[in-house]
Write an enzyme that holds these catalytic residues in place. Structure first.
Site, PDB file in Angstrom:
ATOM      1  N   TYR A   1      -3.292   5.513   1.065  1.00  0.00           N
ATOM      2  CA  TYR A   1      -4.418   4.782   0.173  1.00  0.00           C
ATOM      3  C   TYR A   1      -4.179   5.044  -1.442  1.00  0.00           C
ATOM      4  O   TYR A   1      -4.521   3.983  -1.422  1.00  0.00           O
ATOM      5  CB  TYR A   1      -5.639   6.227   1.200  1.00  0.00           C
ATOM      6  CG  TYR A   1      -6.458   5.689   0.161  1.00  0.00           C
ATOM      7  CD1 TYR A   1      -7.529   4.480   0.078  1.00  0.00           C
ATOM      8  CD2 TYR A   1      -7.130   6.530  -0.773  1.00  0.00           C
ATOM      9  CE1 TYR A   1      -8.416   4.401  -0.272  1.00  0.00           C
ATOM     10  CE2 TYR A   1      -8.121   6.111  -1.680  1.00  0.00           C
ATOM     11  CZ  TYR A   1      -9.256   5.409  -0.975  1.00  0.00           C
ATOM     12  OH  TYR A   1      -9.749   5.182  -2.065  1.00  0.00           O
TER      13      TYR A   1
ATOM     14  N   ARG B   1     -18.165  -7.230   8.705  1.00  0.00           N
ATOM     15  CA  ARG B   1     -17.159  -7.878  10.014  1.00  0.00           C
ATOM     16  C   ARG B   1     -18.880  -7.471  10.896  1.00  0.00           C
ATOM     17  O   ARG B   1     -18.754  -8.166  11.641  1.00  0.00           O
ATOM     18  CB  ARG B   1     -15.984  -6.707  11.137  1.00  0.00           C
ATOM     19  CG  ARG B   1     -15.380  -7.783   9.814  1.00  0.00           C
ATOM     20  CD  ARG B   1     -13.210  -6.295  11.199  1.00  0.00           C
ATOM     21  NE  ARG B   1     -14.020  -4.675   9.745  1.00  0.00           N
ATOM     22  CZ  ARG B   1     -12.963  -3.800  10.155  1.00  0.00           C
ATOM     23  NH1 ARG B   1     -11.671  -4.557  11.274  1.00  0.00           N
ATOM     24  NH2 ARG B   1     -13.351  -2.297  10.451  1.00  0.00           N
TER      25      ARG B   1
END
Length: 255
Positions: free
Chosen positions: A161, A38
């Site tokens: 997770y 990003r």
């Protein structure tokens, strides 16, 4: 690694940690590496360093949010236009939020699913389609997994997770089976390190310094270069060798 010189690798999450180390090493070995994240400022710096070092390959920074399918598809379209396609796809990007199953935020769970499962799956699909379109029969899809994809640790902050990483284990084996059914020699591999000395665990435990201290005092963590070496080993395997899974464990510190 000679057969990979001049060919194209996509490395997701290439701005820091394992992804950055992977991108630089593949460039050093002569590959054209599209490194995406990003925030590409750090990748641009790495690209300049690779060029200054005289590495035979090249690092191409690409801005991409892996939670956005349109951005992923646009990235693959750009790779096709500029570099013909992807020969090696390394799904390295991943994240963890300390959100237990009994009290965690749904938004954080969704974010983990978007990056660790959906983003990875979309990249794997598009990489395969790129290889198929160009009749590339020796490509490789490597998923950077975790030992959490094989064992449920007694840490509530890691449980969701862990579910995403169990998914990566299943997805990688599913890929291998589907590739075999397509009569292709494209390979799929899961690499599952335990604790690695990168920004990842530091961010995960940023609000729990006591846990971070206990973890790092109990184990000697792996280094990013250890995971890089495993990836190079997998890529260097002869065509008849299918390495489906590599598990890498940190050693316990001597008291």
């Amino acid at each position: 690694m000679e057969r990979w010189r001049g060919r194209v690798a996509l490395v997701t999450g290439a701005s820091v940690g394992i992804g950055a180390a992977l991108a630089v090493e593949l460039v050093r070995l002569g590959m054209k590496v599209v490194g995406c994240a990003r925030d590409i400022g750090k990748i641009q710096k790495l690209a300049a360093e690779c060029q200054s070092a005289g590495h035979p390959g090249v690092l191409v920074p690409f801005k991409c949010d892996l939670t956005n399918e349109e951005e992923i598809l646009a990235m693959f379209a750009a790779i096709k236009e500029q570099h013909r396609g992807v020969d090696v796809c390394i799904n390295n990007a991943g994240l963890a939020h300390p959100e237990p199953l009994l009290s965690g935020k749904t938004s954080s769970w969704k974010n983990m699913m978007d990056v660790n499962v959906f983003g990875l799956s979309i990249c794997a699909r598009e990489a395969y389609q790129s290889m198929k379109e160009r009749h590339v029969d020796d490509g490789h899809i490597i998923n950077i997994n975790s030992v959490c994809g094989h064992h449920v640790m007694p840490h509530a902050d890691l449980h969701f997770y862990t579910a995403t990483k169990f998914a990566v284990t299943a997805l990688t084996e599913g890929l291998r089976q589907e590739l075999r059914a397509e009569n292709t020699h494209i390979r799929a591999t899961s690499i599952s390190p335990s604790l690695v000395k990168t920004e990842f665990p530091l961010r995960l435990y940023s609000n729990n310094p006591d846990i971070k201290a206990r973890v790092f005092s109990a184990y000697k963590p792996l280094e990013a270069k250890d995971v890089v070496n495993a990836v190079i080993y997998v890529l260097s395997a002869p065509p008849h060798v299918q390495i489906g899974e590599v598990q890498m464990l940190a050693t316990e510190q001597k008291s």
